[in-house]
Design an enzyme around this catalytic site. Structure first.
Site, PDB file in Angstrom:
ATOM      1  N   ASP A 425       0.857  -1.174   0.000  1.00 15.40           N
ATOM      2  CA  ASP A 425       0.000   0.000   0.000  1.00 15.40           C
ATOM      3  C   ASP A 425       0.903   1.237   0.000  1.00 15.40           C
ATOM      4  OD1 ASP A 425      -2.322   1.564   0.262  1.00 15.40           O
ATOM      5  OD2 ASP A 425      -2.041   1.687   2.422  1.00 15.40           O
ATOM      6  N   THR A 427      -0.162   4.777   1.465  1.00 12.98           N
ATOM      7  CA  THR A 427      -0.338   5.579   2.673  1.00 12.98           C
ATOM      8  C   THR A 427      -0.137   4.753   3.928  1.00 12.98           C
ATOM      9  OG1 THR A 427      -1.965   6.890   1.473  1.00 12.98           O
ATOM     10  CG2 THR A 427      -1.900   7.139   3.864  1.00 12.98           C
ATOM     11  N   ASP A 625      -1.591  -1.464   5.954  1.00 16.03           N
ATOM     12  CA  ASP A 625      -1.885  -1.053   7.328  1.00 16.03           C
ATOM     13  C   ASP A 625      -3.329  -0.653   7.545  1.00 16.03           C
ATOM     14  OD1 ASP A 625      -1.968   1.340   5.932  1.00 16.03           O
ATOM     15  OD2 ASP A 625      -1.123   2.500   7.581  1.00 16.03           O
TER      16      ASP A 625
END
Length: 737
Positions: A425, A427, A625
């Site tokens: 990912d 961000t 996350d």
């Protein structure tokens, strides 16, 4: 008016034409849960149980409900069996091992009959009490002609128990040459200890399965519990299960949006980070779509429900995680793969041993034939095999914890060795996950602090995430914020107010231009350049004149460039999947040298790409996350969660990096390679002693040397194999990774 007329959708009664009314007591019937085997999907049944082919516990095809206690009950049951088997197997083991130590020689002070009967009673309770279910698994494997480790365990344990029981009850059947010190050797300790070790492995598996279910439960917990339904001007809070398609619902500031639908009245900012992974809220107005479980921030609005129950995006994410966790079965241990040929080979050798001694052996032929064929089955049952994998995993998990790599799923540690593609990912994984004011560009270069003070003074009254970045930058520079009068927030555009008599506007360029404020060309060019580098631009105007702009960005973590270089050095191909806009994603990806950049993705898109990569032959690791990463984390061969991320992401992943540092991925992969190499060495030690002992047990050396399997040698071989496995596993502690 018309009993018996029922429908699951609004409409009119076909008999009298009256509008159908909702029955508040009606609940949709619960669908029957179907259980399937992760390794053999063709096996399906409507109740829990074991796979008849491989012996694995069947798992539900649908996401488990929050009150599903099957897995928890299984874990508790196995824990009780483990304690009982361990408590009873320990004295059997001590009695047997005491015979090998001259200083103890328990048989010298315990009567011979009592010595055998104590072991018989304790071992029988262990083997057929807590360990009885293992024979059930073995029997089903024989019924379906699918030999596995349970078959081998049942043969070895059963042969050891049966042989030893006959030796206690009828010792006169055994010839003198098979005795040691005048006594027939007993193998009760092998039967009891192996049973306890196998139950330990089953308990660890059950615990791992129950933990994977926590990810699904955490996702289910994200949903709103109630909704505020508007009917004929009246508002009422109702359970979420009572919401139907076309219901009008009111969503107030700070509330979770109950279901998927469309805004029909009002406007607001909505935090959709659970879907997109991006921290910035999204402006919603009439006819815009909203997603259940996302959080309304500033304004109140009415919405029309369009998807409810299992049709909502959250429900689909829950099902995707459940499906991926079920389909991603643990890799079959090397021992299970070997069992496919090892079991029939051992049985064949035992049969040939029996036949050979019956036709060509000395008298009493039957006694020799039985004793030696059973000895083959006993020596073939690998006592150290129960330690080979758990010991390495146990030591590896401890070393990983010291390195900041938490292992939740031992199977993920196995698979990490073969990873070829790393999906990440953006961000919170590659970047910090929080906006920071990076650049301040003004019309007059010497007025940067003045412009920042004006912007921060207004933004401190705003709830927008970007506003906090501006305020933080002003605090870092030690600027004193001014008092604001006539503050006004223009939804989706910006904020304005009066500071020392000057009207100040802070917000989007389009809004300023609509207010008649022109943007100088040089400022517009500078802004465009920064936007191409993944910056968000906030414009500031004083009394109708553009004063400059502040560029806000989500900074790349300081450790990320080094981590990317290291991962490339390990031969991995890096793929970035993000819900952010393409321009921002490509700017970050180009700066880091990411191999494949894909943006503006939904959670389902991320999971689909992970599945496609796996279908093409890649072994995929996924690092993320956020809640939106959970389906892909579960779908990937190896899920790696950042320790700074959400609980859902951590529970969906097999590995967690405590510090959220991408460099930990390289350490995790190195740890996996070291552990798997150690496991293969242990399996070799576990099998080689048994394989070398089989010819001796069969009596192949008897015609040449007169040797038969001495129980002292057999016991020493078993002990040596176990000691070798334990010692080799402990070497991992000092291995440099």
């Amino acid at each position: 008016m018309c009993p018996g007329v029922e429908s699951d959708t609004p409409g009119d009664c076909p008999k009298c034409g009256m509008a159908l009314e909702r029955n508040p007591a009606w609940k949709a019937p619960a669908a029957k849960t179907i259980y399937t085997c992760p390794m053999h999907p063709e096996i399906e049944q409507d109740h829990p149980g074991d796979c008849p082919k491989c012996g694995m516990a069947l798992e539900p095809k649908t996401a488990p409900s929050s009150d599903d206690e099957d897995e928890n009950h299984e874990t508790i049951t196995l824990q009780r069996k483990l304690w009982l088997s361990a408590v009873l197997a320990l004295p059997v083991f001590l009695l047997a091992m005491g015979e090998m130590l001259p200083a103890l020689r328990i048989s010298q002070w315990m009567p011979e009959q009592a010595f055998g009967w104590v072991q018989l009673v304790l071992a029988t309770i262990v083997v057929f009490g807590p360990g009885g279910f293992l024979f059930g698994k073995a029997w089903r494997s024989l019924q379906h002609r699918s030999l596995n480790m349970f078959t081998l365990i049942a043969l070895g344990v059963g042969a050891a128990w049966l042989y030893s029981t006959v030796a206690v009850l009828m010792p006169g059947l055994f010839p003198h040459s098979l005795r040691h010190g005048g006594r027939v050797p007993l193998y009760f300790e092998a039967a009891a200890v192996i049973t306890a070790l196998v139950i330990l492995g089953q308990w660890l598996e059950a615990k791992a399965r129950s933990k994977t279910g926590q990810a699904v439960q955490a996702l289910l917990g994200l949903a709103a519990k109630t909704a505020r339904r508007v009917t004929d001007g009246n508002e009422q809070d109702v359970p979420l299960d009572d919401v139907r398609i076309a219901d009008v619902l009111r969503v107030r500031p700070g509330e979770k949006i109950p279901v998927d639908g469309v805004v029909t009245e009002g406007e607001s900012m909505v935090d959709e980070s659970m879907i997109t992974g991006e921290p910035l809220p999204v402006f919603k107005k009439t006819e815009d779509r909203v997603v259940g479980a996302t959080i309304n921030q500033t304004g109140a609005f009415l919405m029309r429900a369009e998807k409810v129950g299992s049709e909502t995006l959250l429900a689909q994410i829950v099902q995707m995680v459940a499906d991926a966790q079920r389909s991603r079965a643990p890799i079959q241990r090397l021992a299970d793969q070997v069992a496919g040929w090892f079991v029939p080979a051992v049985v064949l050798v035992a049969i040939l041993t029996f036949a050979g001694w019956m036709f060509w052996g000395p008298e009493p032929r039957l006694a020799y034939a039985i004793a030696n064929s059973v000895a083959v089955l006993i020596i073939a049952c690998p006592c150290a095999l129960g330690l080979a994998t758990p010991m390495s995993i146990m030591v590896g998990v401890g070393k990983g914890a010291q390195m900041g790599v938490l292992v939740r799923d031992a199977a993920a540690l196995e698979r990490a060795e073969m990873v070829t593609h790393l999906i990440t990912d953006k961000t919170g994984t590659l970047t910090e996950g929080r906006p920071v004011a990076k650049e301040i560009v003004t019309v007059n270069a010497d007025k940067a602090d003045h412009v920042l003070t004006l912007a921060a003074s207004l933004e401190q009254l705003s709830e927008h995430p970007l506003a906090q970045a501006v305020v933080n930058r002003a605090k870092e520079k030690g600027l004193s914020l001014a008092r604001v009068e006539a503050f006004e927030s223009v939804t989706g555009a910006g904020v304005m107010g009066r500071i020392e008599g000057i009207v100040v506007r802070v917000g989007k360029r389009a809004w300023l231009e609509n207010e008649g404020i022109s943007i100088p060309q040089d400022l517009a060019s500078s802004a465009q350049t920064l936007q191409e580098k993944a910056h968000t631009v906030i414009w500031i105007a004083e009394d109708g004149v553009a004063a400059g702009f502040i560029a806000v960005a989500d900074p790349i973590k300081a450790s990320t460039p080094e981590a990317v270089a290291a991962l490339h050095g390990m031969g991995l191909r890096l793929v970035m999947l993000t819900g952010d806009n393409r321009q921002t994603a490509e700017a970050v990806g180009r700066e880091l040298g990411i191999d494949d950049i894909r943006a503006e993705l939904t959670p389902a898109d991320k999971q689909r790409i992970a599945r496609e990569l796996r279908a093409s032959g890649a072994v995929v690791a996924m690092a993320g996350d956020g809640i939106n990463d959970a389906p892909a984390l579960a779908e990937a061969d190896v899920g790696i969660a950042m320790g700074t991320g959400t609980d859902v992401a951590i529970r969906s992943a097999g590995l967690t990096l405590v510090k959220g540092d991408l460099r930990g991925i390289g350490r995790a992969l190195g740890l996996s390679r070291a552990v798997m190499h150690n496991i293969r060495q242990n399996l070799f030690f576990a099998f080689v002693y048994n394989a070398l002992g089989i010819p001796l047990a069969a009596g192949l050396l008897y015609p040449l040397t007169g040797w038969l399997l001495n129980p002292m040698i057999a016991g020493a071989a078993m002990a040596l194999s176990s000691v070798s496995v334990i010692g080799n596993a402990l070497r991992l502690r000092g291995t440099a990774i």
